[in-house]
Scaffold this motif. Structure first.
Motif, PDB file in Angstrom:
ATOM      1  N   SER A  53      43.832  39.058  44.096  1.00 48.59           N
ATOM      2  CA  SER A  53      43.629  40.223  43.246  1.00 48.59           C
ATOM      3  C   SER A  53      42.627  41.130  43.940  1.00 48.59           C
ATOM      4  O   SER A  53      41.930  40.712  44.872  1.00 48.59           O
ATOM      5  CB  SER A  53      43.097  39.810  41.869  1.00 48.59           C
ATOM      6  OG  SER A  53      44.026  39.016  41.182  1.00 48.59           O
ATOM      7  N   ARG A  54      42.526  42.358  43.484  1.00 50.39           N
ATOM      8  CA  ARG A  54      41.536  43.261  44.060  1.00 50.39           C
ATOM      9  C   ARG A  54      40.934  44.135  42.970  1.00 50.39           C
ATOM     10  O   ARG A  54      41.546  44.347  41.908  1.00 50.39           O
ATOM     11  CB  ARG A  54      42.157  44.127  45.160  1.00 50.39           C
ATOM     12  CG  ARG A  54      43.238  45.088  44.676  1.00 50.39           C
ATOM     13  CD  ARG A  54      43.925  45.762  45.860  1.00 50.39           C
ATOM     14  NE  ARG A  54      44.941  46.716  45.438  1.00 50.39           N
ATOM     15  CZ  ARG A  54      45.771  47.325  46.272  1.00 50.39           C
ATOM     16  NH1 ARG A  54      45.700  47.083  47.594  1.00 50.39           N
ATOM     17  NH2 ARG A  54      46.663  48.184  45.814  1.00 50.39           N
ATOM     18  N   GLN A  55      39.759  44.619  43.257  1.00 48.07           N
ATOM     19  CA  GLN A  55      39.056  45.437  42.262  1.00 48.07           C
ATOM     20  C   GLN A  55      38.238  46.506  42.959  1.00 48.07           C
ATOM     21  O   GLN A  55      37.569  46.247  43.966  1.00 48.07           O
ATOM     22  CB  GLN A  55      38.137  44.561  41.405  1.00 48.07           C
ATOM     23  CG  GLN A  55      37.517  45.286  40.225  1.00 48.07           C
ATOM     24  CD  GLN A  55      36.822  44.331  39.283  1.00 48.07           C
ATOM     25  OE1 GLN A  55      36.356  43.269  39.665  1.00 48.07           O
ATOM     26  NE2 GLN A  55      36.744  44.719  38.019  1.00 48.07           N
ATOM     27  N   THR A  56      38.309  47.705  42.402  1.00 51.95           N
ATOM     28  CA  THR A  56      37.477  48.804  42.854  1.00 51.95           C
ATOM     29  C   THR A  56      36.522  49.170  41.720  1.00 51.95           C
ATOM     30  O   THR A  56      36.817  48.901  40.540  1.00 51.95           O
ATOM     31  CB  THR A  56      38.322  50.019  43.251  1.00 51.95           C
ATOM     32  OG1 THR A  56      39.172  50.377  42.145  1.00 51.95           O
ATOM     33  CG2 THR A  56      39.189  49.709  44.457  1.00 51.95           C
ATOM     34  N   THR A  76      41.477  50.077  49.655  1.00 54.20           N
ATOM     35  CA  THR A  76      40.055  49.750  49.662  1.00 54.20           C
ATOM     36  C   THR A  76      39.657  49.098  48.346  1.00 54.20           C
ATOM     37  O   THR A  76      39.903  49.653  47.268  1.00 54.20           O
ATOM     38  CB  THR A  76      39.216  51.016  49.890  1.00 54.20           C
ATOM     39  OG1 THR A  76      39.497  51.535  51.196  1.00 54.20           O
ATOM     40  CG2 THR A  76      37.732  50.718  49.769  1.00 54.20           C
ATOM     41  N   ALA A  77      39.053  47.924  48.440  1.00 55.08           N
ATOM     42  CA  ALA A  77      38.686  47.165  47.244  1.00 55.08           C
ATOM     43  C   ALA A  77      37.983  45.889  47.672  1.00 55.08           C
ATOM     44  O   ALA A  77      37.969  45.533  48.861  1.00 55.08           O
ATOM     45  CB  ALA A  77      39.921  46.814  46.410  1.00 55.08           C
ATOM     46  N   VAL A  78      37.427  45.198  46.701  1.00 59.37           N
ATOM     47  CA  VAL A  78      36.991  43.819  46.909  1.00 59.37           C
ATOM     48  C   VAL A  78      38.179  42.934  46.567  1.00 59.37           C
ATOM     49  O   VAL A  78      38.752  43.049  45.478  1.00 59.37           O
ATOM     50  CB  VAL A  78      35.780  43.478  46.029  1.00 59.37           C
ATOM     51  CG1 VAL A  78      35.400  42.013  46.218  1.00 59.37           C
ATOM     52  CG2 VAL A  78      34.600  44.383  46.365  1.00 59.37           C
ATOM     53  N   TYR A  79      38.530  42.077  47.490  1.00 56.82           N
ATOM     54  CA  TYR A  79      39.688  41.195  47.319  1.00 56.82           C
ATOM     55  C   TYR A  79      39.206  39.795  46.959  1.00 56.82           C
ATOM     56  O   TYR A  79      38.294  39.255  47.591  1.00 56.82           O
ATOM     57  CB  TYR A  79      40.522  41.154  48.594  1.00 56.82           C
ATOM     58  CG  TYR A  79      41.359  42.393  48.785  1.00 56.82           C
ATOM     59  CD1 TYR A  79      40.774  43.615  49.095  1.00 56.82           C
ATOM     60  CD2 TYR A  79      42.745  42.346  48.620  1.00 56.82           C
ATOM     61  CE1 TYR A  79      41.541  44.767  49.245  1.00 56.82           C
ATOM     62  CE2 TYR A  79      43.523  43.483  48.767  1.00 56.82           C
ATOM     63  CZ  TYR A  79      42.911  44.690  49.083  1.00 56.82           C
ATOM     64  OH  TYR A  79      43.685  45.826  49.218  1.00 56.82           O
ATOM     65  N   TYR A  80      39.861  39.229  45.958  1.00 56.07           N
ATOM     66  CA  TYR A  80      39.515  37.902  45.467  1.00 56.07           C
ATOM     67  C   TYR A  80      40.724  36.977  45.591  1.00 56.07           C
ATOM     68  O   TYR A  80      41.857  37.394  45.350  1.00 56.07           O
ATOM     69  CB  TYR A  80      39.117  37.948  43.997  1.00 56.07           C
ATOM     70  CG  TYR A  80      37.894  38.779  43.696  1.00 56.07           C
ATOM     71  CD1 TYR A  80      38.014  40.133  43.408  1.00 56.07           C
ATOM     72  CD2 TYR A  80      36.619  38.202  43.678  1.00 56.07           C
ATOM     73  CE1 TYR A  80      36.895  40.898  43.122  1.00 56.07           C
ATOM     74  CE2 TYR A  80      35.504  38.959  43.387  1.00 56.07           C
ATOM     75  CZ  TYR A  80      35.642  40.311  43.107  1.00 56.07           C
ATOM     76  OH  TYR A  80      34.535  41.065  42.825  1.00 56.07           O
ATOM     77  N   CYS A  81      40.456  35.725  45.932  1.00 54.54           N
ATOM     78  CA  CYS A  81      41.511  34.728  45.836  1.00 54.54           C
ATOM     79  C   CYS A  81      41.227  33.839  44.639  1.00 54.54           C
ATOM     80  O   CYS A  81      40.078  33.702  44.197  1.00 54.54           O
ATOM     81  CB  CYS A  81      41.630  33.896  47.110  1.00 54.54           C
ATOM     82  SG  CYS A  81      40.168  32.925  47.538  1.00 54.54           S
ATOM     83  N   ALA A  82      42.286  33.273  44.107  1.00 56.29           N
ATOM     84  CA  ALA A  82      42.163  32.468  42.904  1.00 56.29           C
ATOM     85  C   ALA A  82      43.232  31.389  42.894  1.00 56.29           C
ATOM     86  O   ALA A  82      44.235  31.484  43.607  1.00 56.29           O
ATOM     87  CB  ALA A  82      42.299  33.357  41.661  1.00 56.29           C
ATOM     88  N   ALA A  83      43.014  30.373  42.064  1.00 63.56           N
ATOM     89  CA  ALA A  83      43.952  29.260  41.980  1.00 63.56           C
ATOM     90  C   ALA A  83      44.236  28.923  40.525  1.00 63.56           C
ATOM     91  O   ALA A  83      43.344  28.999  39.674  1.00 63.56           O
ATOM     92  CB  ALA A  83      43.389  28.027  42.688  1.00 63.56           C
ATOM     93  N   GLN A  84      45.491  28.573  40.270  1.00 65.02           N
ATOM     94  CA  GLN A  84      45.869  28.069  38.956  1.00 65.02           C
ATOM     95  C   GLN A  84      46.713  26.820  39.152  1.00 65.02           C
ATOM     96  O   GLN A  84      47.510  26.741  40.081  1.00 65.02           O
ATOM     97  CB  GLN A  84      46.629  29.114  38.126  1.00 65.02           C
ATOM     98  CG  GLN A  84      47.959  29.547  38.702  1.00 65.02           C
ATOM     99  CD  GLN A  84      48.690  30.535  37.792  1.00 65.02           C
ATOM    100  OE1 GLN A  84      49.765  30.230  37.311  1.00 65.02           O
ATOM    101  NE2 GLN A  84      48.121  31.701  37.562  1.00 65.02           N
ATOM    102  N   ARG A  85      46.539  25.892  38.236  1.00 64.34           N
ATOM    103  CA  ARG A  85      47.290  24.657  38.343  1.00 64.34           C
ATOM    104  C   ARG A  85      48.735  24.918  37.950  1.00 64.34           C
ATOM    105  O   ARG A  85      49.006  25.507  36.908  1.00 64.34           O
ATOM    106  CB  ARG A  85      46.677  23.602  37.414  1.00 64.34           C
ATOM    107  CG  ARG A  85      47.153  22.190  37.676  1.00 64.34           C
ATOM    108  CD  ARG A  85      46.578  21.240  36.626  1.00 64.34           C
ATOM    109  NE  ARG A  85      45.125  21.252  36.618  1.00 64.34           N
ATOM    110  CZ  ARG A  85      44.364  20.468  37.365  1.00 64.34           C
ATOM    111  NH1 ARG A  85      44.945  19.609  38.184  1.00 64.34           N
ATOM    112  NH2 ARG A  85      43.050  20.522  37.288  1.00 64.34           N
ATOM    113  N   GLY A  86      49.646  24.501  38.773  1.00 67.74           N
ATOM    114  CA  GLY A  86      51.059  24.712  38.498  1.00 67.74           C
ATOM    115  C   GLY A  86      51.421  26.184  38.633  1.00 67.74           C
ATOM    116  O   GLY A  86      50.851  26.922  39.438  1.00 67.74           O
TER     117      GLY A  86
END
Length: 122
Positions: A36-39, A89-99
């Motif tokens: 995901s990303r956020q500005t 241009t943004a802050v990029y985030y990685c994330a995890a979800q089960r399944g």
């Protein structure tokens, strides 16, 4: 699951960057991984996601330019970003979800890494 994102930086429009997200904790098997990303002043938005079986989904804004992949043996996911635009241009985030609970819904991701800044100059 403990996620660490890296690879951000400053690049000119049209350039490329490759983000990485490594899981240093236990448990990567069966997880869907998302980016995901956020500005500033805007809500965080879905960019891409990849299931354990490597089914990949993209936001329309990045389709054809970004490639999401994963190396399950290395507990790492990647986001190859080509043809970058200033609006990326943004802050990029990685994330995890089960399944696979809802790959485009950030509220269904239980684990988040710290963000990595991507800046695209015009």
């Amino acid at each position: 699951v403990q996620l660490q994102a890296s690879g951000g930086g400053l690049v000119q429009a049209g350039g490329s960057l490759r983000l990485s997200c490594a899981n240093s904790g236990r448990g990567f098997g069966g997880y869907t991984m998302g980016w995901s990303r956020q500005t500033p002043g805007k809500e965080r938005e879905f960019v891409a996601g990849i299931t354990w079986r490597r089914n990949v989904y993209y936001a329309d804004s990045v389709k054809g330019r970004f490639t999401n992949s994963r190396d399950n043996a290395k507990n790492t996911v990647y986001l190859q970003m080509n043809s970058l635009k200033p609006e990326d241009t943004a802050v990029y985030y990685c994330a995890a979800q089960r399944g696979v609970q809802g790959i485009r819904d950030e509220y269904l991701y239980s684990y988040w890494g710290q963000g990595t800044q991507v800046t695209v100059s015009s």
